[in-house]
Design an enzyme around this catalytic site. Structure first.
Site, PDB file in Angstrom:
ATOM      1  N   ASP A 102      -7.766   0.700   2.300  1.00  0.00           N
ATOM      2  CA  ASP A 102      -7.323   2.261   3.763  1.00  0.00           C
ATOM      3  C   ASP A 102      -8.509   3.065   3.993  1.00  0.00           C
ATOM      4  O   ASP A 102      -8.261   3.616   4.590  1.00  0.00           O
ATOM      5  CB  ASP A 102      -5.392   2.229   2.673  1.00  0.00           C
ATOM      6  CG  ASP A 102      -5.529   2.696   4.495  1.00  0.00           C
ATOM      7  OD1 ASP A 102      -5.820   2.235   5.860  1.00  0.00           O
ATOM      8  OD2 ASP A 102      -4.520   3.749   5.060  1.00  0.00           O
ATOM      9  N   HIS A 113      -6.936   9.482   0.245  1.00  0.00           N
ATOM     10  CA  HIS A 113      -7.619   9.318   1.351  1.00  0.00           C
ATOM     11  C   HIS A 113      -6.951   9.866   2.529  1.00  0.00           C
ATOM     12  O   HIS A 113      -6.729   9.380   3.716  1.00  0.00           O
ATOM     13  CB  HIS A 113      -7.655   7.733   1.685  1.00  0.00           C
ATOM     14  CG  HIS A 113      -7.024   6.802   2.080  1.00  0.00           C
ATOM     15  ND1 HIS A 113      -5.986   6.254   0.336  1.00  0.00           N
ATOM     16  CD2 HIS A 113      -5.532   6.426   2.695  1.00  0.00           C
ATOM     17  CE1 HIS A 113      -5.526   5.280   0.727  1.00  0.00           C
ATOM     18  NE2 HIS A 113      -5.009   5.763   2.235  1.00  0.00           N
ATOM     19  N   ASP A 146       1.912  -1.183   4.199  1.00  0.00           N
ATOM     20  CA  ASP A 146       2.064  -0.278   3.708  1.00  0.00           C
ATOM     21  C   ASP A 146       3.711  -0.374   3.083  1.00  0.00           C
ATOM     22  O   ASP A 146       4.687  -1.162   4.010  1.00  0.00           O
ATOM     23  CB  ASP A 146       1.858   1.465   4.650  1.00  0.00           C
ATOM     24  CG  ASP A 146       0.841   1.225   5.152  1.00  0.00           C
ATOM     25  OD1 ASP A 146      -0.336   0.465   4.376  1.00  0.00           O
ATOM     26  OD2 ASP A 146       0.093   1.772   6.378  1.00  0.00           O
ATOM     27  N   ASP A 156       0.944   5.085  -0.302  1.00  0.00           N
ATOM     28  CA  ASP A 156      -0.163   6.615   0.384  1.00  0.00           C
ATOM     29  C   ASP A 156       1.001   7.120  -0.823  1.00  0.00           C
ATOM     30  O   ASP A 156       1.749   7.712  -0.549  1.00  0.00           O
ATOM     31  CB  ASP A 156       0.017   6.904   2.154  1.00  0.00           C
ATOM     32  CG  ASP A 156      -1.064   5.981   1.674  1.00  0.00           C
ATOM     33  OD1 ASP A 156      -1.675   5.596   2.240  1.00  0.00           O
ATOM     34  OD2 ASP A 156      -0.570   5.558   3.172  1.00  0.00           O
ATOM     35  N   HIS A 165       0.245  -0.853  -0.400  1.00  0.00           N
ATOM     36  CA  HIS A 165       0.160  -0.001  -0.041  1.00  0.00           C
ATOM     37  C   HIS A 165       0.983   1.631   0.203  1.00  0.00           C
ATOM     38  O   HIS A 165       1.657   1.211   0.891  1.00  0.00           O
ATOM     39  CB  HIS A 165      -1.087   0.381   1.034  1.00  0.00           C
ATOM     40  CG  HIS A 165      -2.092   1.203   1.035  1.00  0.00           C
ATOM     41  ND1 HIS A 165      -2.872   1.345   0.415  1.00  0.00           N
ATOM     42  CD2 HIS A 165      -1.596   1.886   1.905  1.00  0.00           C
ATOM     43  CE1 HIS A 165      -3.481   2.750   0.759  1.00  0.00           C
ATOM     44  NE2 HIS A 165      -2.804   3.246   1.862  1.00  0.00           N
TER      45      HIS A 165
HETATM   46 ZN   LIG Z   1      -3.334   4.612   2.818  1.00  0.00          ZN
END
Ligand SMILES: [Zn+2]
Length: 1083
Positions: free
Chosen positions: A287, A571, A424, A175, A173
């Site tokens: 997420d 997000h 993550d 971000d 994941h």
């Molecule tokens: Zn995230």
């Protein structure tokens, strides 16, 4: 002073684009790790300043795009010398000469009223989330090893006939910005993950991986050589690498508007189509903090067949696990058949990390996260470390893991099991790939070579999993046909998320409202620029390209703006500033006004002028009525705000001229100032007069539709009267404070944990109340210590005059652990029911539940919240996403800002202390209901007037001051459409498609339309709408003035799939609520 104002002006317009990245840094929200889990390093505020500077430069670029595009459109019109502007015959006298007269009653076709009025019938095997909330007790008993669940047991022989099929899906994941910036994450982690992926997947064809964030993937792609690109293509072709969802980011689902959700999906999918030829099949959203059916609908419309969600209230997960309804067809509440269904898998446990994905016991699953092998940087918080798999331990290890797989499998209806393997920013180092893939392969080899275990385990992609699931249930591979083993149909949403105890994630609905407002401004500007740019390109194709039009450069800027907006939808990201305003001084006397809405319109435009003696002329030279108002931080100078009602054709440009000089049709506003109920005289109010009234009487302001009664002591609204029937309603505005609990866990960026019910805001100083009365608008502005609150009524017959504009400028920078809310108490008997929208796309009925803590009863409000009884509906339309509730019958509450001293232990590592002065804008709309809808229906719709008021609030006319140079051609209005779009048809976007060969635009554009659902059950009062409804039909060719429709093809939402249609391509036809995309060429 002028300079600094000018800077502010451009700054605010421009700010839009930039702000995306602020979010990247400021506002990341994390993933709740397990209580003892790894801690991510703290945010570095030091890097912010540089980044903000960079962002401001980006913002400047965005403004340039709109400016350039506007200029080119105007210049093109001149070159072409085409005089076809507004239809002839409408050039009569007075202020209304430019638009056709509005009908007294809203002309709605009766057939268009049937959709909202139909009776509700639930699907046979249906799960309705509103019912689930009624049913659940929301207790939180200790479930044993699966803390939020229950003991799971099984019989050893359960898989004897049909083996358990396990798909371990490696994922990482990423971000796009959170504790670090996008670029820093890319440099330190993401590029290594992707580079290692190419090497490590090629080492063994049984290895698999999924990837979802195209923002990162495209950046990496730009930096790798052709050889590596070929290797990636081979991995995709062989099915070892799958792109899941394929959006620019994994978007937030609560605060995002559907315009932006679509835009980032199109940007990602278009990139994939151009560079890889990949069409994603499955959505992957591990997420986002709660999930919306809007995203399910958009994925379905984009041609995806399956999706996965993770962050859902733990009580809902437990209930679904016990009912085996974690896999379902997600259907829209409003859907009358199964056309919106998409197959959805809900992950059952607490998190998407390895300890919470192999089975119910995190202590065991953690031992199968081989990144946590002893000696590494991270370990298992349950104190039992993983062991590398050897010949000696493989039997025991395989059996231990299989036990978890089997238990997890008991929560589902099939023998196909999904076990995600990642976290993550995982798989950064080569050694981590080896640790995970080699150890798991040994486990699989052991399991698969022991038939008595009745298991087939392997690496898989997420679509591999869904394919096997569909096969085992007898479904076809992509369709939505229910097979022999039926899965349930579910309708509703998954807000408000709680991950444990009373930890409801309703704080992030409001956190950092400045950015939430800015996001909406950016969306509105980007959409305006997109539409103008596409029209410009079409004009170029028709009339030839002027030498100086930078089509490719502008396209690159647009692309950058799209991607920035996309990143902002991650997000956490989302924004705002105050009114868009323009300085008009002696050098810039022409004003171009762009109407970004697809219906003809009359709306107020306000600009800053350097003298109150000014005359406004429209394009045909008639003087337009205007109002000048004082600029209150500068009352002694000659500067003023000039307001007038501008008229603009749908998507058209109007031109107004401002001339210096005395003009009887330009009137100055009059003022009254009060404190503590007594009038104050202001001496230096040079150009404006004051008026007086009896001290004790409430202040009244009114327009043709409404009359407001406002307390002179508090400056707050107390009563509202509708002139249509002389009805008076008690509607009281108040401000209230929340504190935070004294428990260990306190409110933070994500969580709202109030100490108790709100207390009334009562400042030590009585507020200063300023009443403005003028010919075009009247307002009351009340200044408290922490809030400046303005109620404004426009003196306009039509949409703008039907609602009260509310603006709250909030400054709580001096407070600690406080949240401030606006509360509107009405005499409507709404009981425990109210309504909030989801993503500005649909309305979700809500029920305030006493069994839930206060913070659980707050929901995201992206575009509106309303409540109603049998005779009236009270709606609060919003220009920014915020958290809203109705804690008592007749009451609406909206949190406006939050200032919190501490982290809420969700990984961010800081409180919310970067508050900015934020202007929150709203419209308050009171409507008489003529027919009451069925109270239990799980859907509800705004009225046409409410939809239109929302559009006016969020897409204001864009005014641009133009220098009038003697050598430049005179400007004329531009009107691309001969009539308004139907009232219920929204042009979501007209988006130029990128050329496959060059970086510039192709000759085609994506036309994205949404037919809104609306409720006819309201008084058909004079809304002065310049549109009608047409049963969902639009004849585009007839709507265009001089452009022609060269081709039009129906495609999927993000243009991945082309649909064959027998229907007349000239006539577009949409069902209510439908969003459709067409590939279009104009010339
Ligand atoms: Zn995230």
């Amino acid at each position: 002073m002028k300079l600094s104002r000018q800077f502010t002006v451009f700054g605010s317009a421009i700010f839009c684009v930039v702000v995306f990245s602020l979010y990247l840094m400021l506002d990341h929200i994390d993933h709740s790790k397990n209580p003892n889990g790894e801690r991510i390093q703290k945010g570095q505020l030091g890097i912010l300043q540089d980044k903000i500077d960079h962002l401001e430069r980006l913002l400047a670029e965005n403004n340039e795009i709109i400016g350039n595009i506007r200029d080119s459109v105007i210049n093109l019109r001149e070159t072409v010398k085409d005089g076809k502007m507004f239809p002839e015959g409408n050039m009569s006298q007075g202020d209304l000469e430019l638009l056709p007269p509005a009908p007294a009653l809203l002309p709605i076709h009766s057939e268009d009223c049937q959709f909202a009025a139909r009776t509700y019938s639930k699907a046979a095997d249906g799960v309705q989330m509103l019912d689930v909330y009624d049913l659940l007790s929301f207790d939180n008993p200790d479930g044993g090893v699966w803390k939020q669940g229950f003991d799971i047991s099984y019989q050893d022989n359960e898989w004897d006939n049909e083996p358990l099929q396990v798909f371990v899906v490696p994922h990482s994941h990423n971000d796009p910005g959170w504790l670090k910036t996008f670029d820093d994450y890319y440099r330190d982690q993401t590029q290594h993950i992707l580079n290692n992926m190419v090497v490590k997947l090629h080492e063994d064809s049984r290895r698999k991986m999924i990837w979802s964030e195209i923002s990162y993937f495209s950046k990496w792609w730009d930096n790798i050589d052709e050889q590596k690109r070929d290797a990636v293509r081979r991995l995709i072709e062989s099915g070892q690498l799958e792109v899941a969802t394929g959006g620019w980011v994994m978007p937030d689902e609560a605060n995002t508007h559907y315009f932006a959700l679509i835009d980032q999906l199109v940007e990602g999918h278009q990139w994939l189509e151009r560079n890889l030829g990949v069409k994603p099949k499955t959505g992957w959203a591990v997420d986002p903090f709660g999930h919306t059916p809007t995203q399910a609908y958009l994925l379905r419309q984009a041609g995806l067949s399956n999706m996965l969600i993770q962050r859902v209230h733990y009580s809902v997960k437990k209930h679904f696990a016990s009912q085996k309804t974690l896999e379902f067809f997600w259907r829209q509440n409003w859907d009358q058949d199964s056309s919106s269904d998409i197959l959805c898998h809900m992950m059952p446990f607490y998190s998407y990390d390895v300890p919470h994905t192999c089975g119910p016991d995190p202590k065991i699953c953690c031992q199968f996260d081989f990144k946590r092998l002893p000696g590494g940087r991270i370990s298992c918080p349950w104190r039992i470390p993983p062991q590398a798999i050897t010949d000696n331990n493989v039997q025991e290890r395989a059996q231990t893991l299989l036990d978890q797989y089997r238990k997890k499998s008991k929560l589902f209806r099939t023998n196909v099991l999904l076990a995600p393997l990642g976290d993550d920013f995982r798989y950064t180092e080569a050694v981590e790939w080896d640790q995970q893939f080699e150890n798991y392969q040994k486990l699989f080899d052991y399991m698969n070579s022991h038939p008595e275990l009745h298991v087939q385990a392997q690496f898989g992609t997420i679509s591999d999993y869904f394919e096997a699931l569909r096969k085992s249930t007898g479904m076809d591979p992509v369709g939505m046909n229910v097979g022999q083993l039926a899965l349930p149909v579910l309708s509703g949403d998954f807000f408000t998320y709680a991950d444990r105890d009373d930890h409801y994630w309703s704080g992030y609905f409001t956190s950092r409202p400045f950015y939430k407002r800015l996001d909406r401004v950016l969306e509105s500007h980007l959409r305006a620029a997109e539409v103008l740019y596409s029209l410009t390109l079409a004009n170029i194709q028709k009339y030839g390209q002027p030498n100086d039009y930078p089509a490719v450069d502008n396209y690159k800027l647009l692309t950058e703006a799209r991607r920035n907006l996309g990143l902002f939808q991650h997000h956490d990201a989302i924004t705002g500033t105050g009114k868009d305003w323009v300085v008009v001084d002696y050098g810039t006397r022409l004003l171009v006004v762009y109407n970004p809405t697809e219906q003809a319109r009359m709306s107020m435009v306000t600009v800053y002028v350097t003298t109150p003696k000014v005359r406004v002329l429209n394009a045909v030279g008639h003087v337009v009525r205007a109002q000048v108002s004082a600029v209150w931080n500068d009352v002694s100078h000659a500067a003023a705000d000039l307001s007038f009602v501008a008229q603009a054709a749908p998507l058209g440009l109007s031109v107004y001229q401002l001339m210096e000089g005395m003009e009887p049709r330009t009137e100055a506003a009059k003022y009254m100032i009060l404190q503590d109920g007594r009038q104050i005289s202001i001496s230096e109010l040079e150009h404006f007069q004051q008026f007086y009234q009896q001290d004790a009487a409430p202040v009244h302001i009114e327009n043709p539709h409404l009359k407001l009664s406002i307390s002179t002591a508090t400056g707050l609204l107390e009563k509202m009267s509708l002139k249509e029937d002389d009805s008076e309603h008690l509607i009281k505005v108040e401000f209230v404070w929340y504190g935070t609990t004294s428990n260990k866990d306190k409110s933070g960026a994500y969580l709202f944990l109030p100490d108790k019910e709100a207390t009334i805001y009562s400042p030590s100083q009585p507020p200063v109340v300023r009443v403005t009365k003028g010919p075009l608008f009247s307002e009351v502005t009340t200044t408290f210590t922490h809030i400046t609150h303005t109620l404004r009524l426009y003196n306009i017959q039509g949409v703008e005059g039907q609602s009260v504009e509310i603006c709250n400028t909030v400054d709580i920078r001096g407070e600690t652990n406080h949240e401030i809310a606006m509360r509107i108490t009405s005499d409507l008997n709404s009981k425990d029911r109210f309504f909030t929208d989801l993503n500005g796309y649909q309305v979700q009925p809500r029920k305030t539940l006493a069994k839930l803590p206060l913070q659980a009863n707050f929901y995201p409000m992206t575009s509106m919240v309303y409540l109603q009884d049998s005779s009236a509906r009270l709606s609060l339309l919003t220009a920014q996403s915020l958290g809203a509730a109705s804690l008592k019958s007749g009451q609406l509450e909206v949190i406006m800002d939050r200032r919190l001293n501490q982290d809420d232990n969700r990984g961010l590592g800081q409180g919310v202390l970067d508050n900015k002065i934020t202007a929150n804008s709203f419209r308050l709309l009171l409507e008489k209901r003529s027919s009451a809808e069925e109270e239990s229906a799980p859907y509800s719709y705004p009225s046409i007037l409410s939809h239109m008021s929302y559009m006016y609030l969020n897409h204001p006319l864009i005014s641009m001051a133009v220098s009038q140079r003697s050598e430049s051609p005179s400007l004329t209005p531009y009107s691309p459409l001969s009539a308004s779009f139907p009232c219920d048809m929204h042009l979501v976007n007209l988006r130029a498609i990128q050329s496959k060969v060059r970086g510039g635009p192709s000759e085609q554009a994506a036309l994205i339309l949404h037919r809104k659902g609306f409720d006819c059950g309201f008084s058909n009062r004079n809304t002065a709408l310049l549109c009608t409804t047409t049963r969902g039909k639009v004849h585009l060719e007839k709507l265009l003035t001089d452009l022609k429709l060269k081709s039009i093809t129906p495609v999927s939402l993000s243009l991945m799939h082309t649909y064959n249609s027998d229907a007349d391509p000239q006539e577009i036809s949409l069902k209510p609520m439908e969003i459709r995309t067409y590939r279009l060429q104009l010339s």
